[in-house]
Structures are given as C-alpha cells and as structure tokens.
Design a protein around this motif. Structure first.
Motif, PDB file in Angstrom:
ATOM      1  N   CYS A  84     -21.277 -11.358  26.674  1.00  0.00           N
ATOM      2  CA  CYS A  84     -21.779 -12.548  27.373  1.00  0.00           C
ATOM      3  C   CYS A  84     -20.713 -13.639  27.449  1.00  0.00           C
ATOM      4  O   CYS A  84     -20.658 -14.386  28.436  1.00  0.00           O
ATOM      5  CB  CYS A  84     -23.027 -13.082  26.670  1.00  0.00           C
ATOM      6  N   ILE A  85     -19.886 -13.736  26.425  1.00  0.00           N
ATOM      7  CA  ILE A  85     -18.791 -14.708  26.458  1.00  0.00           C
ATOM      8  C   ILE A  85     -17.813 -14.375  27.582  1.00  0.00           C
ATOM      9  O   ILE A  85     -17.332 -15.258  28.295  1.00  0.00           O
ATOM     10  CB  ILE A  85     -18.072 -14.758  25.100  1.00  0.00           C
ATOM     11  N   LEU A  86     -17.538 -13.086  27.750  1.00  0.00           N
ATOM     12  CA  LEU A  86     -16.667 -12.660  28.850  1.00  0.00           C
ATOM     13  C   LEU A  86     -17.291 -12.999  30.199  1.00  0.00           C
ATOM     14  O   LEU A  86     -16.597 -13.439  31.125  1.00  0.00           O
ATOM     15  CB  LEU A  86     -16.407 -11.161  28.747  1.00  0.00           C
ATOM     16  N   VAL A  87     -18.615 -12.808  30.306  1.00  0.00           N
ATOM     17  CA  VAL A  87     -19.331 -13.170  31.533  1.00  0.00           C
ATOM     18  C   VAL A  87     -19.228 -14.674  31.780  1.00  0.00           C
ATOM     19  O   VAL A  87     -18.947 -15.115  32.900  1.00  0.00           O
ATOM     20  CB  VAL A  87     -20.815 -12.744  31.443  1.00  0.00           C
ATOM     21  N   PHE A  88     -19.426 -15.451  30.732  1.00  0.00           N
ATOM     22  CA  PHE A  88     -19.333 -16.904  30.834  1.00  0.00           C
ATOM     23  C   PHE A  88     -17.945 -17.336  31.316  1.00  0.00           C
ATOM     24  O   PHE A  88     -17.823 -18.140  32.247  1.00  0.00           O
ATOM     25  CB  PHE A  88     -19.646 -17.535  29.475  1.00  0.00           C
ATOM     26  N   LEU A  89     -16.916 -16.798  30.670  1.00  0.00           N
ATOM     27  CA  LEU A  89     -15.554 -17.185  31.016  1.00  0.00           C
ATOM     28  C   LEU A  89     -15.205 -16.781  32.449  1.00  0.00           C
ATOM     29  O   LEU A  89     -14.545 -17.536  33.171  1.00  0.00           O
ATOM     30  CB  LEU A  89     -14.562 -16.562  30.033  1.00  0.00           C
ATOM     31  N   LEU A  90     -15.652 -15.599  32.849  1.00  0.00           N
ATOM     32  CA  LEU A  90     -15.383 -15.135  34.208  1.00  0.00           C
ATOM     33  C   LEU A  90     -16.034 -16.062  35.234  1.00  0.00           C
ATOM     34  O   LEU A  90     -15.387 -16.481  36.207  1.00  0.00           O
ATOM     35  CB  LEU A  90     -15.911 -13.708  34.391  1.00  0.00           C
ATOM     36  N   LEU A 102     -16.918 -19.149  34.751  1.00  0.00           N
ATOM     37  CA  LEU A 102     -16.310 -20.469  34.664  1.00  0.00           C
ATOM     38  C   LEU A 102     -14.988 -20.519  35.423  1.00  0.00           C
ATOM     39  O   LEU A 102     -14.700 -21.480  36.138  1.00  0.00           O
ATOM     40  CB  LEU A 102     -16.090 -20.844  33.197  1.00  0.00           C
ATOM     41  N   VAL A 103     -14.184 -19.485  35.280  1.00  0.00           N
ATOM     42  CA  VAL A 103     -12.901 -19.430  35.975  1.00  0.00           C
ATOM     43  C   VAL A 103     -13.101 -19.317  37.484  1.00  0.00           C
ATOM     44  O   VAL A 103     -12.398 -19.958  38.277  1.00  0.00           O
ATOM     45  CB  VAL A 103     -12.055 -18.250  35.451  1.00  0.00           C
ATOM     46  N   LEU A 104     -14.079 -18.507  37.884  1.00  0.00           N
ATOM     47  CA  LEU A 104     -14.309 -18.290  39.313  1.00  0.00           C
ATOM     48  C   LEU A 104     -14.909 -19.510  40.018  1.00  0.00           C
ATOM     49  O   LEU A 104     -14.513 -19.864  41.136  1.00  0.00           O
ATOM     50  CB  LEU A 104     -15.227 -17.083  39.524  1.00  0.00           C
ATOM     51  N   PHE A 105     -15.866 -20.175  39.351  1.00  0.00           N
ATOM     52  CA  PHE A 105     -16.614 -21.238  40.037  1.00  0.00           C
ATOM     53  C   PHE A 105     -16.456 -22.623  39.411  1.00  0.00           C
ATOM     54  O   PHE A 105     -16.773 -23.625  40.050  1.00  0.00           O
ATOM     55  CB  PHE A 105     -18.106 -20.870  40.083  1.00  0.00           C
ATOM     56  N   ARG A 106     -16.009 -22.682  38.139  1.00  0.00           N
ATOM     57  CA  ARG A 106     -15.783 -23.947  37.424  1.00  0.00           C
ATOM     58  C   ARG A 106     -17.056 -24.778  37.248  1.00  0.00           C
ATOM     59  O   ARG A 106     -17.010 -25.992  37.141  1.00  0.00           O
ATOM     60  CB  ARG A 106     -14.682 -24.778  38.100  1.00  0.00           C
ATOM     61  N   TYR A 107     -18.195 -24.112  37.192  1.00  0.00           N
ATOM     62  CA  TYR A 107     -19.453 -24.772  36.861  1.00  0.00           C
ATOM     63  C   TYR A 107     -19.905 -24.271  35.492  1.00  0.00           C
ATOM     64  O   TYR A 107     -20.270 -23.102  35.347  1.00  0.00           O
ATOM     65  CB  TYR A 107     -20.541 -24.450  37.884  1.00  0.00           C
ATOM     66  N   VAL A 108     -19.902 -25.144  34.495  1.00  0.00           N
ATOM     67  CA  VAL A 108     -20.344 -24.736  33.161  1.00  0.00           C
ATOM     68  C   VAL A 108     -21.823 -24.358  33.186  1.00  0.00           C
ATOM     69  O   VAL A 108     -22.247 -23.408  32.531  1.00  0.00           O
ATOM     70  CB  VAL A 108     -20.090 -25.851  32.121  1.00  0.00           C
ATOM     71  N   SER A 109     -22.616 -25.105  33.939  1.00  0.00           N
ATOM     72  CA  SER A 109     -24.050 -24.831  34.015  1.00  0.00           C
ATOM     73  C   SER A 109     -24.314 -23.434  34.571  1.00  0.00           C
ATOM     74  O   SER A 109     -25.123 -22.668  34.012  1.00  0.00           O
ATOM     75  CB  SER A 109     -24.743 -25.882  34.876  1.00  0.00           C
ATOM     76  N   LEU A 110     -23.641 -23.083  35.644  1.00  0.00           N
ATOM     77  CA  LEU A 110     -23.815 -21.761  36.250  1.00  0.00           C
ATOM     78  C   LEU A 110     -23.349 -20.668  35.301  1.00  0.00           C
ATOM     79  O   LEU A 110     -24.017 -19.634  35.152  1.00  0.00           O
ATOM     80  CB  LEU A 110     -23.044 -21.693  37.568  1.00  0.00           C
ATOM     81  N   ALA A 111     -22.211 -20.889  34.653  1.00  0.00           N
ATOM     82  CA  ALA A 111     -21.691 -19.909  33.700  1.00  0.00           C
ATOM     83  C   ALA A 111     -22.656 -19.729  32.525  1.00  0.00           C
ATOM     84  O   ALA A 111     -22.885 -18.604  32.064  1.00  0.00           O
ATOM     85  CB  ALA A 111     -20.318 -20.350  33.197  1.00  0.00           C
ATOM     86  N   SER A 112     -23.253 -20.816  32.055  1.00  0.00           N
ATOM     87  CA  SER A 112     -24.189 -20.753  30.932  1.00  0.00           C
ATOM     88  C   SER A 112     -25.439 -19.977  31.305  1.00  0.00           C
ATOM     89  O   SER A 112     -25.898 -19.109  30.534  1.00  0.00           O
ATOM     90  CB  SER A 112     -24.574 -22.166  30.489  1.00  0.00           C
ATOM     91  N   MET A 113     -26.000 -20.270  32.456  1.00  0.00           N
ATOM     92  CA  MET A 113     -27.211 -19.561  32.888  1.00  0.00           C
ATOM     93  C   MET A 113     -26.943 -18.080  33.109  1.00  0.00           C
ATOM     94  O   MET A 113     -27.750 -17.224  32.717  1.00  0.00           O
ATOM     95  CB  MET A 113     -27.764 -20.210  34.161  1.00  0.00           C
ATOM     96  N   THR A 128     -23.638 -30.837  44.856  1.00  0.00           N
ATOM     97  CA  THR A 128     -23.218 -32.061  44.174  1.00  0.00           C
ATOM     98  C   THR A 128     -22.946 -31.857  42.681  1.00  0.00           C
ATOM     99  O   THR A 128     -22.631 -32.827  41.986  1.00  0.00           O
ATOM    100  CB  THR A 128     -24.302 -33.149  44.324  1.00  0.00           C
ATOM    101  N   GLU A 129     -23.068 -30.637  42.209  1.00  0.00           N
ATOM    102  CA  GLU A 129     -22.784 -30.361  40.793  1.00  0.00           C
ATOM    103  C   GLU A 129     -21.282 -30.532  40.538  1.00  0.00           C
ATOM    104  O   GLU A 129     -20.437 -30.053  41.313  1.00  0.00           O
ATOM    105  CB  GLU A 129     -23.218 -28.936  40.425  1.00  0.00           C
ATOM    106  N   SER A 130     -20.930 -31.196  39.451  1.00  0.00           N
ATOM    107  CA  SER A 130     -19.522 -31.446  39.128  1.00  0.00           C
ATOM    108  C   SER A 130     -18.866 -30.198  38.569  1.00  0.00           C
ATOM    109  O   SER A 130     -19.452 -29.473  37.748  1.00  0.00           O
ATOM    110  CB  SER A 130     -19.411 -32.575  38.106  1.00  0.00           C
ATOM    111  N   ARG A 131     -17.647 -29.940  39.006  1.00  0.00           N
ATOM    112  CA  ARG A 131     -16.872 -28.827  38.466  1.00  0.00           C
ATOM    113  C   ARG A 131     -16.074 -29.315  37.275  1.00  0.00           C
ATOM    114  O   ARG A 131     -15.698 -30.485  37.199  1.00  0.00           O
ATOM    115  CB  ARG A 131     -15.900 -28.295  39.544  1.00  0.00           C
ATOM    116  N   VAL A 132     -15.790 -28.407  36.355  1.00  0.00           N
ATOM    117  CA  VAL A 132     -14.993 -28.780  35.191  1.00  0.00           C
ATOM    118  C   VAL A 132     -13.520 -28.694  35.545  1.00  0.00           C
ATOM    119  O   VAL A 132     -13.104 -27.856  36.347  1.00  0.00           O
ATOM    120  CB  VAL A 132     -15.291 -27.859  33.984  1.00  0.00           C
ATOM    121  N   PRO A 133     -12.700 -29.580  34.973  1.00  0.00           N
ATOM    122  CA  PRO A 133     -11.259 -29.525  35.235  1.00  0.00           C
ATOM    123  C   PRO A 133     -10.634 -28.314  34.561  1.00  0.00           C
ATOM    124  O   PRO A 133     -10.934 -28.001  33.417  1.00  0.00           O
ATOM    125  CB  PRO A 133     -10.734 -30.827  34.628  1.00  0.00           C
TER     126      PRO A 133
END
Length: 212
Positions: A135-141, A143-154, A202-207
């Motif tokens: 799941c961590i690998l899924v999260f990181l992937l 996050l890198v692809l879309f830069r939305y922590v919320s989307l990666a978390s869900m 309008t969701e903010s992306r992470v730097p």
C-alpha cells in the motif's frame, strides 16, 4: 488479565496519538498554527500543502510512528502476561484506534487535530506489514503521478482492503478483513471535502522535485 496495566497502556496509546506533530512543527519552525491555513487540519496532508515537502515528510513520518508505537502497546501487554495470544489482534486494534482518535482529537491541542491517515498507516504497519508495504508503494506511485496526498491516501486505503482478499495477504482473523473495508469506507468519508475539490479541480497539489 492485568486490568490496571491494560488500562494504563490504552491511555498511553491515546496520548501517543495526541502528540500534535503538525501543530508543533508549524509553531516551532514557521511561527504559525497549521490549523489556520490550508484545509485547517493539523495533519501531514495540510503540512505538505502549507509548509512544503520537507516539513510534510517529517510530520508524516512521526505520525506514522505514532500509530505504530501505540499499536505496539498490545505487544507489551502480551509480553507482560496481561492478555492472551488469541487476544492480541483485538488489543492491537484497540490501541491503534485510540491513537487515531488521539490524532483526530488531541488532548494536547484543544481536541483539534488531523484526519489520522498517517497514524492509521502506522497502526496497520504494526499489524499487517506486508500488506501495508504494498500500500505504501501504491501511495507513493499515486503521489508522484498526481501530487495529491488525499487521492494517494484514499487509493492506498482501498488497496489495503482489496489486497486482503488475495491469498498472499489474506489475514488469519476475519476481523482484520472486515476492519480493512470499514477503514477504506471511513477514509473516503473523511475525505469527502477533498473529493469535491478533486472533482472541481481546486484540490492543492503537494510540492515535489525541489519545489518548496
């Protein structure tokens, strides 16, 4: 059963979860209350959004550790003979949930905390490390692809529930399987505002990659 020890460690699990990492980092190093900026949550996602990659990474790491350390209180109970081996999972979940509640409603921060995603991650890392590793690998992937922590978390939360249906990750106790799906539903529910922002763009992306 050593009830005083069990109660003391359950309280300790809540207090560990109550450590307001994002709030303290924001105040100590940036002179601001993270709850007054961004989404208003005192969690890793909002720290990434408001303060940037490095502070966000620090907050996330500590919040994950909070969940892991609190859940390990159950192992202490077992090693001290306070509970039986067959009861371990139940007390792991109890300690972990208390830590998550502590993160969401921290006694050290006027009961105004974050959403508990990183703390849940640490909790499940203590219980099902192999599944969480994927799941961590899924999260990181994500996050890198879309830069939305919320989307990666869900996405990672849903992945955890679905992975447990596969033989290599299927838990011995069906309670954990049920808990995984409940967790995924709650994760999506608590991110309903983020989902609305994602849909509206309008969701903010992470730097990332050197930004902020």
């Amino acid at each position: 059963m050593n009830l005083p020890l069990i109660l003391a460690l359950l309280v300790a699990a809540y207090l560990i979860g109550s450590i307001p990492t994002a709030l303290w980092v924001g105040r100590r190093f940036f002179g601001l209350d993270i709850r007054e900026h961004g989404s208003g949550n005192a969690g890793a996602t909002n720290t990434f959004r408001v303060l940037g990659k490095r502070p966000g990474s620090v907050v996330m790491a500590i919040d994950v550790f909070k969940g892991w350390a609190a859940t390990m209180m159950a192992t202490v109970m077992l090693n001290q003979g306070a509970i039986q081996p067959r009861q371990l999972l139940y007390f792991q979940l109890a300690c972990g949930v208390l830590a998550v509640l502590g993160h969401i409603y921290p006694v050290f921060a006027q009961f105004r905390g974050g959403k508990g995603v990183a703390t849940v991650l640490g909790m499940m890392l203590a219980i099902a490390p192999a599944t969480v590793g994927v799941c961590i690998l899924v999260f990181l992937l994500m996050l890198v692809l879309f830069r939305y922590v919320s989307l990666a978390s869900m996405t990672a939360g849903v992945a955890f529930a679905l992975l447990q249906l596969l033989p290599p990750f299927r838990p011995d106790n069906s309670l954990l399987l049920v808990f995984g799906f409940v967790l995924a539903v709650l994760l999506i529910y608590t991110h309903r505002a983020n989902i609305s922002r994602l849909r509206s763009g309008t969701e903010s992306r992470v730097p990332m990659f050197g930004r902020k």
